[in-house]
Design an enzyme around this catalytic site. Sequence first.
Site, PDB file in Angstrom:
ATOM      1  N   CYS A   7       0.841  -1.198   0.000  1.00  0.00           N
ATOM      2  CA  CYS A   7       0.000   0.000   0.000  1.00  0.00           C
ATOM      3  C   CYS A   7       0.874   1.245   0.000  1.00  0.00           C
ATOM      4  O   CYS A   7       1.394   1.654   1.041  1.00  0.00           O
ATOM      5  CB  CYS A   7      -0.909  -0.006   1.221  1.00  0.00           C
ATOM      6  SG  CYS A   7      -1.837  -1.540   1.395  1.00  0.00           S
ATOM      7  N   GLY A   8       1.059   1.828  -1.188  1.00  0.00           N
ATOM      8  CA  GLY A   8       1.864   3.036  -1.323  1.00  0.00           C
ATOM      9  C   GLY A   8       1.017   4.276  -1.128  1.00  0.00           C
ATOM     10  O   GLY A   8      -0.154   4.187  -0.744  1.00  0.00           O
ATOM     11  N   ASN A   9       1.592   5.439  -1.406  1.00  0.00           N
ATOM     12  CA  ASN A   9       0.842   6.672  -1.200  1.00  0.00           C
ATOM     13  C   ASN A   9      -0.232   6.905  -2.252  1.00  0.00           C
ATOM     14  O   ASN A   9      -1.249   7.527  -1.954  1.00  0.00           O
ATOM     15  CB  ASN A   9       1.791   7.866  -1.134  1.00  0.00           C
ATOM     16  CG  ASN A   9       2.370   8.009   0.261  1.00  0.00           C
ATOM     17  OD1 ASN A   9       1.650   8.269   1.204  1.00  0.00           O
ATOM     18  ND2 ASN A   9       3.666   7.772   0.404  1.00  0.00           N
ATOM     19  N   SER A  10      -0.027   6.417  -3.458  1.00  0.00           N
ATOM     20  CA  SER A  10      -1.029   6.626  -4.513  1.00  0.00           C
ATOM     21  C   SER A  10      -1.756   5.350  -4.900  1.00  0.00           C
ATOM     22  O   SER A  10      -2.931   5.393  -5.243  1.00  0.00           O
ATOM     23  CB  SER A  10      -0.376   7.194  -5.776  1.00  0.00           C
ATOM     24  OG  SER A  10       0.536   8.207  -5.460  1.00  0.00           O
ATOM     25  N   ASP A 102       8.170   0.347   3.218  1.00  0.00           N
ATOM     26  CA  ASP A 102       8.422  -0.122   1.848  1.00  0.00           C
ATOM     27  C   ASP A 102       9.923  -0.116   1.558  1.00  0.00           C
ATOM     28  O   ASP A 102      10.463  -1.039   0.939  1.00  0.00           O
ATOM     29  CB  ASP A 102       7.636   0.704   0.815  1.00  0.00           C
ATOM     30  CG  ASP A 102       7.852   2.211   0.942  1.00  0.00           C
ATOM     31  OD1 ASP A 102       8.442   2.677   1.947  1.00  0.00           O
ATOM     32  OD2 ASP A 102       7.421   2.928   0.023  1.00  0.00           O
ATOM     33  N   ARG A 103      10.610   0.899   2.075  1.00  0.00           N
ATOM     34  CA  ARG A 103      12.066   0.952   1.907  1.00  0.00           C
ATOM     35  C   ARG A 103      12.727  -0.210   2.640  1.00  0.00           C
ATOM     36  O   ARG A 103      13.617  -0.873   2.114  1.00  0.00           O
ATOM     37  CB  ARG A 103      12.615   2.281   2.462  1.00  0.00           C
ATOM     38  CG  ARG A 103      12.143   3.493   1.688  1.00  0.00           C
ATOM     39  CD  ARG A 103      12.552   4.784   2.401  1.00  0.00           C
ATOM     40  NE  ARG A 103      14.010   4.959   2.462  1.00  0.00           N
ATOM     41  CZ  ARG A 103      14.609   5.906   3.186  1.00  0.00           C
ATOM     42  NH1 ARG A 103      13.890   6.738   3.916  1.00  0.00           N
ATOM     43  NH2 ARG A 103      15.929   6.005   3.185  1.00  0.00           N
ATOM     44  N   THR A 125       5.650   7.290  -6.207  1.00  0.00           N
ATOM     45  CA  THR A 125       5.195   8.660  -5.975  1.00  0.00           C
ATOM     46  C   THR A 125       6.379   9.485  -5.481  1.00  0.00           C
ATOM     47  O   THR A 125       6.639  10.589  -5.962  1.00  0.00           O
ATOM     48  CB  THR A 125       4.078   8.669  -4.904  1.00  0.00           C
ATOM     49  OG1 THR A 125       3.038   7.809  -5.346  1.00  0.00           O
ATOM     50  CG2 THR A 125       3.566  10.055  -4.674  1.00  0.00           C
ATOM     51  N   THR A 181       5.205  21.857 -24.773  1.00  0.00           N
ATOM     52  CA  THR A 181       5.241  21.915 -23.307  1.00  0.00           C
ATOM     53  C   THR A 181       5.317  20.522 -22.712  1.00  0.00           C
ATOM     54  O   THR A 181       6.132  20.247 -21.820  1.00  0.00           O
ATOM     55  CB  THR A 181       3.985  22.649 -22.778  1.00  0.00           C
ATOM     56  OG1 THR A 181       3.951  23.949 -23.361  1.00  0.00           O
ATOM     57  CG2 THR A 181       4.000  22.746 -21.264  1.00  0.00           C
TER      58      THR A 181
END
Length: 249
Positions: A7-10, A102-103, A125, A181
């Site tokens: 479960c990551g931040n995004s 996670d690290r 993220t 751009t």
Amino acid sequence: MILELDCGNSFIKWRVLKAKAVALMAEGVVDSDQALLESLRGLDGLALSNCRLVSVRTVEETVALTAMLEREFGVTVVCAKSAREMSGVKNGYEDYERLGLDRWLAMLGGFHLANGACLVLDFGTAVTADFIAADGEHLGGFICPGMPLMRNQLRTHTRKIRYGDLAAERALASQAPGRTTVEAVERGCSLMLKGFVLTQLEMARAYWGQDFTVFITGGDAELVAGAAPDARIVPDLVFVGLAMACPFS
Ligand SMILES: Nc1ncnc2c1ncn2[C@@H]1O[C@H](COP(=O)(O)OP(=O)(O)OP(=O)(O)O)[C@@H](O)[C@H]1O
Ligand SMILES: CC(C)(CO)[C@@H](O)C(=O)NCCC(=O)O
Ligand SMILES: [K+]
């Protein structure tokens, strides 16, 4: 069957393994608990015996997800926890509980696979780098914004940078100076990440000469892979560490 979650931040990365055989049954990436539930409900013949997860989200969010899984699938959910030392790796943080889980798991997985000094790079993220010496000592690491954060900062804090996902993807087909751009931003940010990789490699060489293994993981791993031709791209490195930290007897 075993359900594994990162479960990551995004995003939530999930996969289902056939117990013991470690054969992959299904996997996916979702952006919410509800989407996870729908993906899992849609699997034919799902019969979970165990579940393990790692989360860098708040305790409240993680508890809510855990409760949902236990309610829906009748499994006990085991969550990876911080440790000072595990599987020969010594957490190098002043306060070991502050190091992102996670690290920590990617470090456990990397050190296990390398069997020696390693540099673990994660492109999600956020981007992270961690240095683990041959004796398992974690020297520390670096955190900086990943591709999604860099491009969103530019979009948010300028008035004239606006473009869609498809254009972004197309822009990354080349590294030449941008003439639109979207090309200028996407290639600029991707070069920042590649520059980061080169600096990390330089630092690792200063510590260990040629005697180390580089691991690259995370959703944007492929974006920077070219900057480190000798690196091992291991998309499931966090899951390798998760199995080590949360074994089922
Ligand atoms: N299948 C995929 N699903 C979602 N994102 C993907 C996928 N493939 C590549 N990406 C890219 O990966 C990045 C997100 O990486 P990742 O999923 O590793 O991190 P995260 O869970 O959002 O965050 P964290 O760094 O907290 O783990 C985004 O830039 C996204 O565009
Ligand atoms: C750096 C992230 C966001 C990478 O996912 C995560 O590992 C985290 O929230 N870490 C806590 C802060 C730290 O590791 O110092
Ligand atoms: K991650």
